[in-house]
Design an enzyme around this catalytic site. Structure first.
Site, PDB file in Angstrom:
ATOM      1  N   ASP A 167     -11.282   2.969   7.170  1.00  0.00           N
ATOM      2  CA  ASP A 167     -10.311   1.875   7.040  1.00  0.00           C
ATOM      3  C   ASP A 167     -10.869   0.851   6.052  1.00  0.00           C
ATOM      4  OD1 ASP A 167      -8.752  -0.355   7.261  1.00  0.00           O
ATOM      5  OD2 ASP A 167      -9.034  -0.627   9.421  1.00  0.00           O
TER       6      ASP A 167
ATOM      7  N   TRP B 287     -11.405  -4.441  14.406  1.00  0.00           N
ATOM      8  CA  TRP B 287     -10.508  -3.432  13.829  1.00  0.00           C
ATOM      9  C   TRP B 287     -10.928  -2.023  14.213  1.00  0.00           C
ATOM     10  CZ3 TRP B 287      -5.903  -4.858  13.174  1.00  0.00           C
ATOM     11  CH2 TRP B 287      -5.631  -6.184  12.817  1.00  0.00           C
TER      12      TRP B 287
ATOM     13  N   LYS C 240      -4.622  -7.587   1.150  1.00  0.00           N
ATOM     14  CA  LYS C 240      -5.866  -8.316   0.927  1.00  0.00           C
ATOM     15  C   LYS C 240      -6.311  -8.172  -0.525  1.00  0.00           C
ATOM     16  CE  LYS C 240      -6.658  -7.091   5.632  1.00  0.00           C
ATOM     17  NZ  LYS C 240      -6.412  -8.357   6.295  1.00  0.00           N
TER      18      LYS C 240
HETATM   19  N1  PMP Z   1      -7.913  -2.892   9.540  1.00  0.00           N
HETATM   20  C1  PMP Z   1      -8.505  -3.971   9.006  1.00  0.00           C
HETATM   21  C2  PMP Z   1      -9.953  -3.874   8.614  1.00  0.00           C
HETATM   22  C3  PMP Z   1      -7.775  -5.148   8.833  1.00  0.00           C
HETATM   23  O1  PMP Z   1      -8.366  -6.225   8.315  1.00  0.00           O
HETATM   24  C4  PMP Z   1      -6.417  -5.183   9.207  1.00  0.00           C
HETATM   25  C5  PMP Z   1      -5.544  -6.390   9.006  1.00  0.00           C
HETATM   26  N2  PMP Z   1      -6.132  -7.601   9.049  1.00  0.00           N
HETATM   27  C6  PMP Z   1      -5.861  -4.048   9.786  1.00  0.00           C
HETATM   28  C7  PMP Z   1      -6.621  -2.912   9.915  1.00  0.00           C
HETATM   29  C8  PMP Z   1      -4.430  -4.010  10.219  1.00  0.00           C
HETATM   30  O2  PMP Z   1      -3.681  -3.863   9.083  1.00  0.00           O
HETATM   31  P1  PMP Z   1      -2.099  -3.887   9.039  1.00  0.00           P
HETATM   32  O3  PMP Z   1      -1.696  -5.272   9.414  1.00  0.00           O
HETATM   33  O4  PMP Z   1      -1.832  -3.542   7.606  1.00  0.00           O
HETATM   34  O5  PMP Z   1      -1.599  -2.874   9.988  1.00  0.00           O
END
Ligand code: PMP
Length: 359
Positions: free
Chosen positions: A171, A102, A195
């Site tokens: 994030d 991520w 989550k």
């Molecule tokens: N950052 C992290 C740490 C994640 O776990 C995720 C989704 N699994 C995301 C960003 C992406 O998030 P979204 O699908 O809400 O754009």
């Protein structure tokens, strides 16, 4: 009805009490004669739901008064762009810590808008975070960005990076609300809801007021923190139902005693699971013990040929969505706030049985 223990990384398990309350209120929310899904976002009923959710989140996280809270859309992935678009403020570059999948996505998006200096990184093939004292911050960075919890690798920072006077952007998608944090250390905190907060479609952003300024030229209105905060997250139609469910989750967390109490339970859950993994020669977690995630626990079996059997038998035992991310392999048990301790214990018991049978 039979509910499984759902170890999905997201969208993920929600508290059963919350789902029951939502069912109860589905057709007629508190005598309004309609479902929350059917309400105008500007009507007094929804406005009260929205305001209560924000008040509860502020209380749970002790969010200081000089921070705005956004109930936005676009997922954490939109924040990967919104952070540079809004925070660069004419500067050329920003610092990023790269600890996994991520972080990489956030970096790739930021590179569309600025020079990215990698202030620290997890060495290839390792599952760790760079030590605090090894971070190399650049002198003129607009902000420092990091990923407190890498959902895929199962790595969690044991410290908050010290960015000095430079705003810290984080994030928190997969660890928000899992334990108390000091919001005042951050410039921007963001998290996709799916989550630990509620249903997908909602993105929570917590931003220090003084960082809200005119974004980069050409920034779309929906990507402008000022537009969104100025309209109290109602510049356009917000994800009303997801906001409502998030509010129910916040109330559930408060009934449980707030984040201090939630953290105690979470710590018990992770300790039990990592201990079970570490005490066995059959299961392995690759993450440096000093930075193992409280929320996402990847593990492999000694023989990857048994993966499919493990997943099938786990499913028969009511334990689902344990398949690991393809980039790490093996299994991943995501044990967010709404995963009860009994669910974690059921997994541990199943793992022991499976090892006895096949190990
Ligand atoms: N950052 C992290 C740490 C994640 O776990 C995720 C989704 N699994 C995301 C960003 C992406 O998030 P979204 O699908 O809400 O754009």
């Amino acid at each position: 009805m039979s509910r499984s223990y759902n170890f999905s990384a997201g969208p993920a398990v929600l508290p059963e009490e919350v789902l029951e309350q939502a069912r109860e209120e589905m057709l007629d929310w508190q005598g309004s004669g309609m479902s929350v899904m059917e309400m105008s976002h500007r009507g007094k009923d929804f406005m009260s739901i929205a305001a209560q959710a924000e008040t509860d989140l502020r209380e749970l996280m002790s969010i200081p008064a000089n921070y705005k809270v956004l109930f936005a859309q676009g997922g954490a992935s939109s924040q990967f762009a919104m952070v540079p678009l809004n925070l660069l403020q004419g500067r050329k570059g920003a610092d990023y810590i790269n600890t996994g999948s991520w972080s990489k996505k956030a970096i790739a998006e930021a590179q569309r808008f600025c020079e990215v200096n990698i202030a620290g990184a997890t060495p290839k093939g390792e599952f760790s975070v760079p030590a605090a004292e090894t971070l190399q911050l650049s002198a003129d960075a607009a902000y420092l960005h990091y990923t407190p919890n890498e959902t895929i690798q199962g790595i969690e920072f044991p410290y908050v990076p010290d960015s000095g006077d430079v705003p810290l952007a984080a994030d928190f998608s997969s660890t928000i609300l899992s334990r108390p944090i000091d919001v005042s250390r951050y410039g921007v905190i963001y998290a996709g809801a799916q989550k630990n907060i509620g249903p997908a479609g909602l993105t929570v952003v917590i931003i220090r007021e003084d960082l809200i300024a005119e974004p980069m030229a050409g920034t779309p209105a929906m990507f402008n923190y000022g537009t969104l905060t100025g309209a109290d997250s109602m510049y356009n139609t917000p994800p009303t139902y997801a906001w409502y469910i998030a509010g129910l989750v916040f109330q559930w967390l408060k009934r449980r005693g707030g984040l201090d109490a939630v953290a105690v339970v979470n710590e018990r859950k992770v300790r039990a699971l990592y201990t079970a993994i570490d005490q066995s020669d059959f299961y392995n977690n690759p993450v440096d013990p000093t930075c193992r995630s409280w929320m996402n626990v990847p593990f492999t079996l000694a023989d990857a040929e048994l993966d499919a059997t493990f997943l099938a038998e786990a499913k028969d035992a009511g334990l689902v969505t344990l398949k690991g991310h393809r980039s790490v392999g093996g299994m991943r048990a995501s044990i967010y706030n709404a995963m009860p301790e009994e669910g974690v214990q059921a997994l541990i018991d199943f793992m022991a049985e499976f090892e006895k049978k096949y190990g």
